[in-house]
Enzyme design. Structure first.
Site, mmCIF file in Angstrom:
data_model
loop_
_atom_site.group_PDB
_atom_site.id
_atom_site.type_symbol
_atom_site.label_atom_id
_atom_site.label_comp_id
_atom_site.label_asym_id
_atom_site.label_seq_id
_atom_site.Cartn_x
_atom_site.Cartn_y
_atom_site.Cartn_z
ATOM 1 C CB CYS A 124 -1.004 -0.069 1.254
ATOM 2 S SG CYS A 124 -2.269 -1.139 1.219
HETATM 3 N N1 LIG Z 1 -3.363 -5.128 2.979
HETATM 4 C C1 LIG Z 1 -3.555 -3.809 3.370
HETATM 5 O O1 LIG Z 1 -3.347 -3.882 4.601
HETATM 6 C C2 LIG Z 1 -4.667 -3.015 2.692
HETATM 7 C C3 LIG Z 1 -5.125 -2.014 3.218
HETATM 8 C C4 LIG Z 1 -6.125 -1.140 2.764
HETATM 9 C C5 LIG Z 1 -6.485 -1.403 1.491
HETATM 10 N N2 LIG Z 1 -5.737 -2.318 0.959
HETATM 11 C C6 LIG Z 1 -6.154 -2.583 -0.722
HETATM 12 O O2 LIG Z 1 -7.204 -3.510 -0.855
HETATM 13 C C7 LIG Z 1 -7.103 -4.297 -1.895
HETATM 14 C C8 LIG Z 1 -6.878 -5.646 -1.608
HETATM 15 O O3 LIG Z 1 -5.516 -5.963 -0.875
HETATM 16 P P1 LIG Z 1 -5.210 -7.080 -0.061
HETATM 17 O O4 LIG Z 1 -3.932 -6.779 0.609
HETATM 18 O O5 LIG Z 1 -6.260 -7.696 0.563
HETATM 19 O O6 LIG Z 1 -4.636 -8.115 -1.370
HETATM 20 P P2 LIG Z 1 -4.569 -9.802 -1.367
HETATM 21 O O7 LIG Z 1 -3.603 -10.094 -2.307
HETATM 22 O O8 LIG Z 1 -3.964 -9.884 0.090
HETATM 23 O O9 LIG Z 1 -5.770 -10.263 -1.558
HETATM 24 C C9 LIG Z 1 -6.505 -10.393 -2.690
HETATM 25 C C10 LIG Z 1 -7.180 -11.625 -3.015
HETATM 26 O O10 LIG Z 1 -7.802 -11.269 -4.373
HETATM 27 C C11 LIG Z 1 -7.935 -12.501 -5.140
HETATM 28 N N3 LIG Z 1 -8.323 -12.111 -6.348
HETATM 29 C C12 LIG Z 1 -7.532 -11.653 -7.350
HETATM 30 N N4 LIG Z 1 -7.953 -11.329 -8.594
HETATM 31 C C13 LIG Z 1 -9.403 -11.776 -8.158
HETATM 32 C C14 LIG Z 1 -10.378 -11.686 -9.116
HETATM 33 N N5 LIG Z 1 -10.510 -11.453 -10.247
HETATM 34 N N6 LIG Z 1 -11.882 -12.261 -8.405
HETATM 35 C C15 LIG Z 1 -11.588 -12.922 -7.165
HETATM 36 N N7 LIG Z 1 -10.505 -12.871 -6.449
HETATM 37 C C16 LIG Z 1 -9.391 -12.370 -6.908
HETATM 38 C C17 LIG Z 1 -6.393 -12.936 -4.779
HETATM 39 O O11 LIG Z 1 -6.345 -14.391 -5.061
HETATM 40 C C18 LIG Z 1 -6.291 -12.789 -3.284
HETATM 41 O O12 LIG Z 1 -6.809 -13.870 -2.732
HETATM 42 C C19 LIG Z 1 -5.907 -3.710 -2.743
HETATM 43 O O13 LIG Z 1 -6.238 -2.709 -3.686
HETATM 44 C C20 LIG Z 1 -5.179 -3.030 -1.674
HETATM 45 O O14 LIG Z 1 -4.491 -1.650 -1.873
HETATM 46 C C21 LIG Z 1 -5.036 -3.327 1.416
#
Ligand SMILES: NC(=O)c1ccc[n+]([C@@H]2O[C@H](COP(=O)([O-])OP(=O)(O)OC[C@H]3O[C@@H](n4cnc5c(N)ncnc54)[C@H](O)[C@@H]3O)[C@@H](O)[C@H]2O)c1
Length: 420
Positions: A262
């Site tokens: 992030c």
């Molecule tokens: N991790 C953090 O601390 C955090 C905090 C705030 C915001 N975010 C934002 O949230 C979003 C998700 O981040 P995250 O850390 O949860 O990511 P992550 O990689 O941990 O999880 C994402 C999941 O989505 C799945 N995925 C990918 N493409 C897909 C699709 N087309 N259909 C269904 N599933 C799909 C992946 O297999 C994975 O399990 C990002 O935009 C990130 O910037 C993350």
């Protein structure tokens, strides 16, 4: 007919805690992920996310939660929340591939009255200009008339014991006032405080501002640390003193660089969008340059510590302590430990790592040797570098180690300890 309150699309660090929280509040929840191992693991009661223990997954399963890779589950939902990754392409540009894919997968399953929310972090305009056209074209339905489309950025802070989904105020927005109303009604079921923004672009921009604020302030203290090192000022004492000001100063700590997917990534979404609009964010470019210098600075400090002992970095046994990008988690995405390790290896050091949370850590596809036992590892190295101060690291043990220690987190005091 909708027989499920919520389908979470993307069951990662954001999606799984969301599904858990909604389950706790009595919503019927299903999860959708493209990775079969994620869905199967959860259905078998195994969590792959630090903040969600297996016991919580068991609770979710008992509450009816199930995960699948079958997009048809979306047609059963009242609300669909997209929590898919928004990383960077190989060229360092925003990669909305997962957002587009998730929207394309959802579109044929949309029904009148449904709420679709994007939670993934992205640049202003993503909900309206990227997600909306895909959903409308694929469903034949209209936003605001047939279904609701909203944006609500996630603020989850992995490892944070005090603030979780329920007690962190959540920004909510809709493409139309009715869309926003629908999103407020939905999130109001399991989040204490909601903040409604004027529109989706304001909510998208607010999220980028929050993370860019961290990025820029970390760069500022990192540059202060570089200056203090040059002129022999104790930057940690400077930070301690400045942080006692009860107003007008928010403390940030210097360190080996900025990690996670992030804080180092989101500013690039902002600068890329700005560039497309003919606007240059000078502050972001400067912050990026400074934060990018820190891993090299850590290695330079390590090399001069070794030289002070009459040792060359070539062949020196260097132990990296903590390779995760933040304390007490196993996530190594964008971790500064990677450029530090890479540079040490390039200078022919023999590099080992210890991290209680990370069981595999590769540098350019080559697995770095992992030390299982901390005290033996400290005994066997010439120099240890504390990169991540996991709470399981006992500072007294580190201070008493036979090797010299470079502490990039300013936590350990001792005769053989040097602070960044
Ligand atoms: N991790 C953090 O601390 C955090 C905090 C705030 C915001 N975010 C934002 O949230 C979003 C998700 O981040 P995250 O850390 O949860 O990511 P992550 O990689 O941990 O999880 C994402 C999941 O989505 C799945 N995925 C990918 N493409 C897909 C699709 N087309 N259909 C269904 N599933 C799909 C992946 O297999 C994975 O399990 C990002 O935009 C990130 O910037 C993350």
């Amino acid at each position: 007919m909708a027989d499920v309150d919520l389908v979470v699309v993307g069951l990662g660090y954001v999606g799984l805690p969301l599904a858990r929280r909604a389950c706790e509040e009595g919503l019927s929840v299903r999860g959708l992920d493209v990775r079969a191992e994620v869905a199967e693991g959860l259905n078998d009661g195994r969590s792959h996310v630090d903040d969600v223990p297996d016991s919580a997954v068991a609770g979710m399963r008992a509450a009816g939660f199930a995960a699948t890779t079958d997009t048809a589950v979306i047609s059963r939902a009242e609300a669909v929340v997209l929590c898919v990754p928004t990383g960077l392409t190989a060229d360092g540009e925003p990669d909305l591939g997962s957002v587009r894919a998730a929207a394309r997968a959802a579109a044929p399953h949309l029904r009148p009255g449904m709420l679709v929310v994007l939670e993934s972090t992205s640049y202003p305009g993503t909900t309206e200009e990227v997600v909306r056209p895909i959903l409308e074209a694929g469903s034949g339905l209209r936003v605001g008339e047939d279904f609701h489309l909203a944006y609500s950025p996630e603020r989850i802070d992995p490892g944070n014991k005090r603030f979780g989904l329920r007690n962190t105020p959540k920004v909510v927005s809709g493409c139309t006032p009715l869309c926003a109303k629908s999103a407020v009604a939905f999130y109001g079921r399991f989040v204490d405080t909601l903040v409604v923004s004027r529109g989706t672009r304001e909510a998208e921009m607010a999220k980028l501002l929050e993370n860019t604020y961290r990025y820029v302030n970390i760069a500022l203290v990192n540059e202060v640390a570089l200056f203090c090192d040059k002129v022999g000022i104790d930057v940690w004492d400077v930070m301690h003193c400045a942080a006692t000001k009860p107003f007008g100063f928010a403390p940030f700590a210097p360190g080996p660089g900025v990690g996670g997917h992030c804080i180092p990534v989101d500013p690039l979404y902002l600068s890329s969008k700005a560039e497309a609009e003919g606007f240059t964010f000078d502050m972001l470019a400067a912050a990026r340059w400074i934060n990018g210098r820190m891993p090299g600075h850590v290695v330079d400090r390590a090399v001069s510590m070794l030289a002070g002992m009459g040792k060359s970095v070539r062949g020196a046994e260097v132990l990296l302590l903590g390779v995760a990008y933040k304390p007490d988690i196993s996530d190594t995405r964008e971790t500064p430990a990677l450029p530090v390790a890479r540079e040490l290896l390039a200078r022919a050091a023999s590099v080992t790592y210890h991290d209680p949370h990370v069981t595999g850590f590769a540098v350019d596809d080559v697995e770095l040797p992992r030390a299982e036992e901390l005290s033996a590892a400290l005994r066997n190295c010439d120099l240890a570098i504390l990169l991540q101060d996991h709470s399981s690291y006992d500072h007294a043990v580190l201070a008493a180690a036979e090797c010299v220690l470079l502490d990039t987190r300013g936590q350990v005091a001792g005769e053989r300890v040097t602070l960044l």
